[in-house]
Design an enzyme around this catalytic site. Structure first.
Site, PDB file in Angstrom:
ATOM      1  N   CYS A  15       0.849  -1.189   0.000  1.00 19.20           N
ATOM      2  CA  CYS A  15       0.000   0.000   0.000  1.00 19.20           C
ATOM      3  C   CYS A  15       0.884   1.238   0.000  1.00 19.20           C
ATOM      4  O   CYS A  15       2.019   1.212   0.484  1.00 19.20           O
ATOM      5  CB  CYS A  15      -0.916   0.001   1.227  1.00 19.20           C
ATOM      6  SG  CYS A  15      -2.193   1.290   1.188  1.00 19.20           S
ATOM      7  N   CYS A  19      -2.290   3.739   7.124  1.00 24.52           N
ATOM      8  CA  CYS A  19      -3.449   4.076   7.956  1.00 24.52           C
ATOM      9  C   CYS A  19      -3.257   3.505   9.354  1.00 24.52           C
ATOM     10  O   CYS A  19      -2.879   2.343   9.514  1.00 24.52           O
ATOM     11  CB  CYS A  19      -4.721   3.540   7.328  1.00 24.52           C
ATOM     12  SG  CYS A  19      -5.013   4.172   5.656  1.00 24.52           S
ATOM     13  N   SER A 151     -12.345   4.849  -0.054  1.00 25.45           N
ATOM     14  CA  SER A 151     -12.233   5.064   1.389  1.00 25.45           C
ATOM     15  C   SER A 151     -12.076   6.543   1.709  1.00 25.45           C
ATOM     16  O   SER A 151     -11.086   7.172   1.298  1.00 25.45           O
ATOM     17  CB  SER A 151     -11.038   4.284   1.956  1.00 25.45           C
ATOM     18  OG  SER A 151     -11.241   2.896   1.840  1.00 25.45           O
ATOM     19  N   CYS A 287     -20.958 -18.031   7.336  1.00 26.11           N
ATOM     20  CA  CYS A 287     -20.014 -17.301   6.487  1.00 26.11           C
ATOM     21  C   CYS A 287     -19.114 -18.315   5.791  1.00 26.11           C
ATOM     22  O   CYS A 287     -19.499 -19.452   5.580  1.00 26.11           O
ATOM     23  CB  CYS A 287     -19.228 -16.262   7.283  1.00 26.11           C
ATOM     24  SG  CYS A 287     -18.220 -16.926   8.620  1.00 26.11           S
ATOM     25  N   CYS A 302     -10.914 -15.948   4.765  1.00 25.63           N
ATOM     26  CA  CYS A 302     -11.633 -14.687   4.924  1.00 25.63           C
ATOM     27  C   CYS A 302     -10.622 -13.549   4.991  1.00 25.63           C
ATOM     28  O   CYS A 302      -9.465 -13.762   5.374  1.00 25.63           O
ATOM     29  CB  CYS A 302     -12.476 -14.737   6.204  1.00 25.63           C
ATOM     30  SG  CYS A 302     -13.164 -13.168   6.768  1.00 25.63           S
ATOM     31  N   ASP A 303     -11.072 -12.356   4.663  1.00 22.91           N
ATOM     32  CA  ASP A 303     -10.220 -11.175   4.682  1.00 22.91           C
ATOM     33  C   ASP A 303      -9.635 -10.914   6.062  1.00 22.91           C
ATOM     34  O   ASP A 303      -8.544 -10.356   6.189  1.00 22.91           O
ATOM     35  CB  ASP A 303     -11.045  -9.968   4.218  1.00 22.91           C
ATOM     36  CG  ASP A 303     -10.181  -8.737   3.982  1.00 22.91           C
ATOM     37  OD1 ASP A 303      -9.019  -8.897   3.591  1.00 22.91           O
ATOM     38  OD2 ASP A 303     -10.682  -7.614   4.186  1.00 22.91           O
ATOM     39  N   CYS A 347     -32.112 -13.559  21.358  1.00 18.04           N
ATOM     40  CA  CYS A 347     -32.159 -12.117  21.103  1.00 18.04           C
ATOM     41  C   CYS A 347     -33.185 -11.780  20.021  1.00 18.04           C
ATOM     42  O   CYS A 347     -33.300 -12.466  19.002  1.00 18.04           O
ATOM     43  CB  CYS A 347     -30.778 -11.623  20.669  1.00 18.04           C
ATOM     44  SG  CYS A 347     -30.698  -9.848  20.326  1.00 18.04           S
ATOM     45  N   CYS A 353     -28.315  -9.463  12.857  1.00 16.50           N
ATOM     46  CA  CYS A 353     -26.849  -9.537  12.957  1.00 16.50           C
ATOM     47  C   CYS A 353     -26.306 -10.957  12.926  1.00 16.50           C
ATOM     48  O   CYS A 353     -25.147 -11.168  12.575  1.00 16.50           O
ATOM     49  CB  CYS A 353     -26.362  -8.812  14.208  1.00 16.50           C
ATOM     50  SG  CYS A 353     -26.432  -9.774  15.728  1.00 16.50           S
ATOM     51  N   CYS A 376     -22.064  -5.915  20.539  1.00 17.19           N
ATOM     52  CA  CYS A 376     -23.440  -6.363  20.688  1.00 17.19           C
ATOM     53  C   CYS A 376     -24.349  -5.274  21.247  1.00 17.19           C
ATOM     54  O   CYS A 376     -25.435  -5.012  20.712  1.00 17.19           O
ATOM     55  CB  CYS A 376     -23.490  -7.595  21.591  1.00 17.19           C
ATOM     56  SG  CYS A 376     -25.164  -8.175  21.966  1.00 17.19           S
TER      57      CYS A 376
END
Length: 444
Positions: A15, A19, A151, A287, A302-303, A347, A353, A376
């Site tokens: 990059c 950040c 972004s 997921c 996953c990322d 919940c 969520c 949460c």
């Protein structure tokens, strides 16, 4: 075979910015020409489905600075073959994916066209900080029909405090200039804004700054980072701060900006309320269907899990479709649902969520069970606060009402909610606090 998507990282973690809150900088030092696929993974072996699989970079050699043509063609070919079609989605991410150069993406489009079955199309999305985008870039992205995620952290001051280049200079003006250039070429980028502890102090300034840029679609991404001792870092947003931030922005948007722009979380909530399925992985029951392709062809779960434990293999050795359906990957995805605490299962807001992103589920429930989303409390407050408005918006939109009519009804609903509410009464926002300690100064 369950559908899956792939987020491709053609330059890995490289990059041109540093950040302060970047979770991916641990994967490879930003700006390094020899950025690795995963920090600390060199020479490490990971057990996947009971067999040893070499982790990206395990030979000790530095991974390539950019995905080579052979790996790119292999990725595109295997992904299209494993897809159900007729639209195949390619998201190009980083690091900063524009470092790969325009010619890289021209080649990607050529390969896509060559490999696509008749009647199929590819959707390409570039997630960028925008600082390298000039007129040539913007013309290319427009001509190639790319969607762009840009972004921008709200106000110039907030953005420049977080998003600096390697010389320590703020980058807001470069990002804003890129947005203007993209708009001049007919593109309306999605604006991605992080929510830090500092941003949460002034949600309306953040929201209005983004709204006035005129793009039309906003995403608010909470910053949740942990120090070595497990405590949240100072820039991480608290549950209370995140919930209040979202509530204030929802109120502003629903009274003044319906039809002018959309907010991702509200749009997803409305879709679920109306009987649809969430498009965001963190809001889905399970997921594991959004994989990461690193620049050397290494595939990860996953990322947020680009590490040895979640390395699935390399497309040079195992087809992408097989990697997506390894038992380890399927278990990773199902754990999101299967390891929910009882508090989540009971919940009222579980349908929205579904426990949130696994990376944030390191808190404990009221009964002491592990696996509760650390945000949460804030999410519950927002869902409770927004639900009456979301229901009204969905019903009126379904009946063909104009945005101005929906906003008028929202104002009436808000006034009704505050009728006969005193300072010491429960706040209508659903926080559980007395009105004087919550939204008293924000009442209509």
């Amino acid at each position: 075979m369950q559908p899956f998507v792939v987020m491709a990282k053609p330059v890995g973690a490289r990059c041109n910015l540093e950040c302060g809150y970047c979770y991916y900088s641990a994967v490879g030092k930003a700006g390094s020409d020899a950025a690795g696929s995963a920090a600390g993974l060199t020479g490490v072996a990971s057990s996947v489905s009971g067999s040893a699989s070499s982790v990206s970079g395990s030979s000790g050699a530095a991974p390539p600075a950019r995905m080579d043509p052979e790996t790119l063609e292999r990725l595109i070919t295997q992904y299209i073959r494993a897809s159900a079609g007729p639209v195949v989605s390619f998201t190009w991410h980083g690091g900063e994916p524009s470092l790969a150069g325009i010619e890289f993406y021209k080649h990607a489009i050529e390969v896509q066209k060559r490999c696509l079955p008749d009647g199929w199309t590819c959707w390409n999305n570039l997630q960028t900080n925008g600082t390298l985008l000039d007129d040539e870039w913007c013309a290319f992205l427009a001509d190639a029909d790319f969607d762009v995620g840009l972004s921008i952290d709200g106000t110039e001051a907030l953005h420049d405090s977080n998003r600096k280049d390697h010389a320590g200079r703020g980058t807001y003006r470069s990002a804003a200039s890129a947005l203007k250039c993209l708009q001049e070429h007919g593109l309306r980028p999605d604006l991605l804004c992080t929510v830090t502890s500092e941003a949460a102090k002034d949600p309306l300034s953040v929201y209005r700054a983004l709204r006035d840029l005129g793009s039309g679609w906003l995403q608010f991404i909470p910053i949740v980072r942990r120090a070595a001792d497990g405590a949240l870092t100072g820039d991480s947003v608290t549950p209370e701060g995140y919930g209040s931030f979202l509530c204030d922005i929802f109120d502003e948007w629903s009274l003044y900006d319906i039809g002018r722009l959309d907010i991702q979380l509200v749009a997803e909530m409305t879709r679920v309320h109306s009987g649809g399925s969430a498009g965001l992985c963190w809001m889905s029951p399970t997921c594991g269907r959004a994989l990461i392709a690193e620049q050397d062809g290494g595939i990860y779960s996953c990322d947020h899990f680009v590490n040895a434990d979640h390395y699935l293999g390399n497309i040079a050795e195992t087809p992408l479709g097989e990697l997506a359906n390894l038992p380890a990957q399927l278990r990773f995805g199902n754990d999101k649902r299967d390891l929910l605490p009882d508090q989540c299962m009971a919940c009222d807001w579980l349908r929205y969520c579904n426990g949130g992103c696994p990376k944030d589920r390191f808190d404990f429930s009221d009964q002491g069970e592990p696996g509760l989303n650390c945000l949460c409390g804030g999410l519950r407050r927002f869902f409770s606060h927004a639900q009456p408005g979301v229901e009204l918006i969905a019903n009126m939109a379904g009946n063909g009402n104009l945005p101005v009519e929906v906003m008028a009804a929202m104002r009436k609903q808000r006034l009704t909610a505050w009728r006969n509410v005193g300072r010491n009464d429960p706040c209508p926002c659903g926080s559980g606090l007395k009105a004087k300690h919550c939204c008293w100064d924000k009442r209509p």
